[in-house]
Motif scaffolding. Structure first.
Motif, PDB file in Angstrom:
ATOM      1  N   VAL A 101      -2.179  -2.323  -3.168  1.00 37.95           N
ATOM      2  CA  VAL A 101      -1.983  -3.776  -3.107  1.00 37.95           C
ATOM      3  C   VAL A 101      -0.543  -4.129  -3.454  1.00 37.95           C
ATOM      4  O   VAL A 101       0.081  -4.987  -2.814  1.00 37.95           O
ATOM      5  CB  VAL A 101      -2.966  -4.490  -4.049  1.00 37.95           C
ATOM      6  CG1 VAL A 101      -2.667  -5.989  -4.111  1.00 37.95           C
ATOM      7  CG2 VAL A 101      -4.398  -4.264  -3.588  1.00 37.95           C
ATOM      8  N   LEU A 102      -0.004  -3.468  -4.478  1.00 34.32           N
ATOM      9  CA  LEU A 102       1.384  -3.737  -4.874  1.00 34.32           C
ATOM     10  C   LEU A 102       2.342  -3.425  -3.738  1.00 34.32           C
ATOM     11  O   LEU A 102       3.266  -4.214  -3.468  1.00 34.32           O
ATOM     12  CB  LEU A 102       1.747  -2.914  -6.105  1.00 34.32           C
ATOM     13  CG  LEU A 102       3.208  -3.016  -6.562  1.00 34.32           C
ATOM     14  CD1 LEU A 102       3.541  -4.434  -7.008  1.00 34.32           C
ATOM     15  CD2 LEU A 102       3.497  -2.022  -7.696  1.00 34.32           C
ATOM     16  N   ASN A 142       7.072 -10.165  -8.114  1.00 33.14           N
ATOM     17  CA  ASN A 142       7.301  -8.846  -7.519  1.00 33.14           C
ATOM     18  C   ASN A 142       8.278  -8.924  -6.356  1.00 33.14           C
ATOM     19  O   ASN A 142       9.160  -8.072  -6.202  1.00 33.14           O
ATOM     20  CB  ASN A 142       5.971  -8.252  -7.056  1.00 33.14           C
ATOM     21  CG  ASN A 142       5.080  -7.841  -8.213  1.00 33.14           C
ATOM     22  OD1 ASN A 142       5.563  -7.557  -9.308  1.00 33.14           O
ATOM     23  ND2 ASN A 142       3.782  -7.796  -7.981  1.00 33.14           N
ATOM     24  N   VAL A 159       2.343   0.365 -12.441  1.00 31.20           N
ATOM     25  CA  VAL A 159       0.961  -0.100 -12.330  1.00 31.20           C
ATOM     26  C   VAL A 159       0.016   1.089 -12.274  1.00 31.20           C
ATOM     27  O   VAL A 159       0.431   2.239 -12.093  1.00 31.20           O
ATOM     28  CB  VAL A 159       0.772  -0.984 -11.084  1.00 31.20           C
ATOM     29  CG1 VAL A 159       1.682  -2.203 -11.148  1.00 31.20           C
ATOM     30  CG2 VAL A 159       1.037  -0.184  -9.803  1.00 31.20           C
ATOM     31  N   LYS A 160      -1.289   0.824 -12.402  1.00 34.55           N
ATOM     32  CA  LYS A 160      -2.305   1.869 -12.313  1.00 34.55           C
ATOM     33  C   LYS A 160      -2.422   2.351 -10.869  1.00 34.55           C
ATOM     34  O   LYS A 160      -2.153   1.603  -9.925  1.00 34.55           O
ATOM     35  CB  LYS A 160      -3.642   1.342 -12.812  1.00 34.55           C
ATOM     36  CG  LYS A 160      -3.638   0.989 -14.302  1.00 34.55           C
ATOM     37  CD  LYS A 160      -4.977   0.434 -14.737  1.00 34.55           C
ATOM     38  CE  LYS A 160      -4.959   0.088 -16.218  1.00 34.55           C
ATOM     39  NZ  LYS A 160      -6.240  -0.495 -16.675  1.00 34.55           N
ATOM     40  N   GLY A 182       5.111  -4.455 -13.153  1.00 33.63           N
ATOM     41  CA  GLY A 182       3.819  -4.245 -13.796  1.00 33.63           C
ATOM     42  C   GLY A 182       4.010  -3.739 -15.212  1.00 33.63           C
ATOM     43  O   GLY A 182       3.643  -2.612 -15.545  1.00 33.63           O
ATOM     44  N   GLN A 197      -4.861   2.763  -8.837  1.00 38.75           N
ATOM     45  CA  GLN A 197      -5.738   1.984  -7.959  1.00 38.75           C
ATOM     46  C   GLN A 197      -5.122   0.655  -7.540  1.00 38.75           C
ATOM     47  O   GLN A 197      -5.606   0.017  -6.601  1.00 38.75           O
ATOM     48  CB  GLN A 197      -7.090   1.748  -8.622  1.00 38.75           C
ATOM     49  CG  GLN A 197      -7.043   1.026  -9.963  1.00 38.75           C
ATOM     50  CD  GLN A 197      -6.996   1.977 -11.132  1.00 38.75           C
ATOM     51  OE1 GLN A 197      -6.419   3.071 -11.045  1.00 38.75           O
ATOM     52  NE2 GLN A 197      -7.618   1.577 -12.246  1.00 38.75           N
ATOM     53  N   ASP A 198      -4.069   0.234  -8.230  1.00 37.29           N
ATOM     54  CA  ASP A 198      -3.401  -1.025  -7.884  1.00 37.29           C
ATOM     55  C   ASP A 198      -2.171  -0.821  -6.999  1.00 37.29           C
ATOM     56  O   ASP A 198      -1.541  -1.793  -6.574  1.00 37.29           O
ATOM     57  CB  ASP A 198      -2.969  -1.758  -9.167  1.00 37.29           C
ATOM     58  CG  ASP A 198      -4.153  -2.168 -10.027  1.00 37.29           C
ATOM     59  OD1 ASP A 198      -5.213  -2.450  -9.452  1.00 37.29           O
ATOM     60  OD2 ASP A 198      -4.005  -2.204 -11.265  1.00 37.29           O
ATOM     61  N   MET A 199      -1.822   0.437  -6.720  1.00 35.55           N
ATOM     62  CA  MET A 199      -0.569   0.704  -6.019  1.00 35.55           C
ATOM     63  C   MET A 199      -0.596   0.233  -4.574  1.00 35.55           C
ATOM     64  O   MET A 199       0.412  -0.265  -4.053  1.00 35.55           O
ATOM     65  CB  MET A 199      -0.241   2.195  -6.081  1.00 35.55           C
ATOM     66  CG  MET A 199       1.141   2.546  -5.578  1.00 35.55           C
ATOM     67  SD  MET A 199       2.475   1.824  -6.572  1.00 35.55           S
ATOM     68  CE  MET A 199       2.516   2.985  -7.947  1.00 35.55           C
ATOM     69  N   ARG A 247       1.403  -9.716 -14.606  1.00 36.25           N
ATOM     70  CA  ARG A 247       0.332 -10.487 -13.990  1.00 36.25           C
ATOM     71  C   ARG A 247       0.134 -11.836 -14.682  1.00 36.25           C
ATOM     72  O   ARG A 247      -0.252 -12.805 -14.044  1.00 36.25           O
ATOM     73  CB  ARG A 247      -0.986  -9.700 -14.059  1.00 36.25           C
ATOM     74  CG  ARG A 247      -1.090  -8.552 -13.067  1.00 36.25           C
ATOM     75  CD  ARG A 247      -2.461  -7.909 -13.165  1.00 36.25           C
ATOM     76  NE  ARG A 247      -2.668  -6.899 -12.124  1.00 36.25           N
ATOM     77  CZ  ARG A 247      -3.773  -6.197 -11.998  1.00 36.25           C
ATOM     78  NH1 ARG A 247      -4.775  -6.366 -12.848  1.00 36.25           N
ATOM     79  NH2 ARG A 247      -3.892  -5.299 -11.025  1.00 36.25           N
ATOM     80  N   GLU A 267       2.554  -5.981  -1.118  1.00 34.68           N
ATOM     81  CA  GLU A 267       3.316  -7.145  -1.550  1.00 34.68           C
ATOM     82  C   GLU A 267       4.814  -6.861  -1.599  1.00 34.68           C
ATOM     83  O   GLU A 267       5.635  -7.706  -1.214  1.00 34.68           O
ATOM     84  CB  GLU A 267       2.832  -7.591  -2.932  1.00 34.68           C
ATOM     85  CG  GLU A 267       3.497  -8.841  -3.462  1.00 34.68           C
ATOM     86  CD  GLU A 267       2.977  -9.255  -4.826  1.00 34.68           C
ATOM     87  OE1 GLU A 267       3.547 -10.195  -5.413  1.00 34.68           O
ATOM     88  OE2 GLU A 267       2.007  -8.629  -5.312  1.00 34.68           O
TER      89      GLU A 267
END
Length: 269
Positions: free
Chosen positions: A76-77, A55, A69-70, A9, A72-74, A36, A80
């Motif tokens: 989902v990351l 990723n 990453v931010k 990210g 709030q995105d952790m 992204r 994955e």
């Protein structure tokens, strides 16, 4: 043997780390990035000579994964990444509020995790990064993280329970200084100075004061008192700052930032 590092990210902070590692002697061949957008990946390839991968590919190929990453995105990351991360990888999180326990619970048992809170001055190699090891992080893991983040500023180790306070004080800290400089510049304009002159005066005063704080070893109270003559201009200004509750406002502001960091973690757990 050189360890391969993947910046996952790669935004501004991730790019600053990437650039710092290269300047510190890390070969671009030992660096991977994920992004992204394809155009962002191509830009990083062109500028730094690094390989851009997915990723999942980064998780499989790198020895160290730095997650930039931010918050709030952790979640989902991690959904994955986790299926592709062997337990011998070192996972480093730079997201505010994300605990090592949050990451450990989603990774293979025994995976070493290190939490880092940096700030935006890493972009000019003057960052401050606070480092906390998770349950499986060894001294060698912490030293490796210090080496990476030391390429863009200074590092300090703290117990993880202090990371919310670090986020409030240091992670968000530059914004408070920018806010203060903005307000003082406006005051200079009110007093009749051109904006450019007011800006230059305040910025240089901030730089000079920061260097004195860093290099003199003096307590800030003593440095302030050295500027504050009896019945002078500075004490008149300090009185107004106290009358308007500036000190109390700063205490409340940092407490609010720390509480918000905790709320982020609770919202993702």
């Amino acid at each position: 043997m050189a360890q391969r590092v993947a910046v996952v990210g790669t935004g501004k902070i991730g790019e600053a780390l990437l650039s710092g590692m290269i300047r510190a002697g890390k070969s671009p061949d030992d660096l991977l990035v994920t992004t992204r957008r394809a155009e962002r990946a191509e830009d990083l390839r062109r500028r730094y000579g690094v390989e851009a991968v997915s990723n999942a590919e980064a998780a499989k190929a790198a020895d160290i994964l730095i997650l930039t990453v931010k918050p709030q995105d952790m979640g989902v990351l991690m959904d994955e990444l986790a299926p592709h991360v062997p337990a011998d990888r070192l996972v480093v999180s730079g997201a505010a509020g994300i605990t090592t326990k949050f990451l450990e619970a989603r990774l293979t048992a025994g995976t070493p995790v290190v939490r880092v809170m940096s700030n935006t001055p890493v972009l000019v190699d003057e960052g401050m990064s606070a480092i906390s090891g998770g349950a499986h992080a060894t001294e060698a893991h912490l030293e490796r993280v210090e080496e990476i983040f030391g390429s863009v500023g200074k590092t300090i180790r703290v117990p993880e329970k202090q990371q919310d306070a670090v986020t409030a004080l240091s992670g968000s800290g530059p914004a408070y200084f920018y806010f203060l400089v903005e307000a003082m510049t406006d005051a200079g304009i009110l007093l009749g100075l051109p904006r450019a002159a007011a800006h230059d005066l305040i910025v240089q005063a901030a730089i000079g004061a920061s260097v004195m704080l860093r290099d003199s070893g003096e307590h800030p109270t003593l440095l302030r008192e050295a500027v504050t003559s009896p019945a002078g201009t500075t004490i008149a200004a300090i009185r107004e700052l106290e009358n308007h509750g500036v000190r109390a406002a700063l205490l409340a502001a940092l407490e609010a930032a720390s509480n918000r960091s905790q709320e982020i973690a609770e919202g993702l757990s």
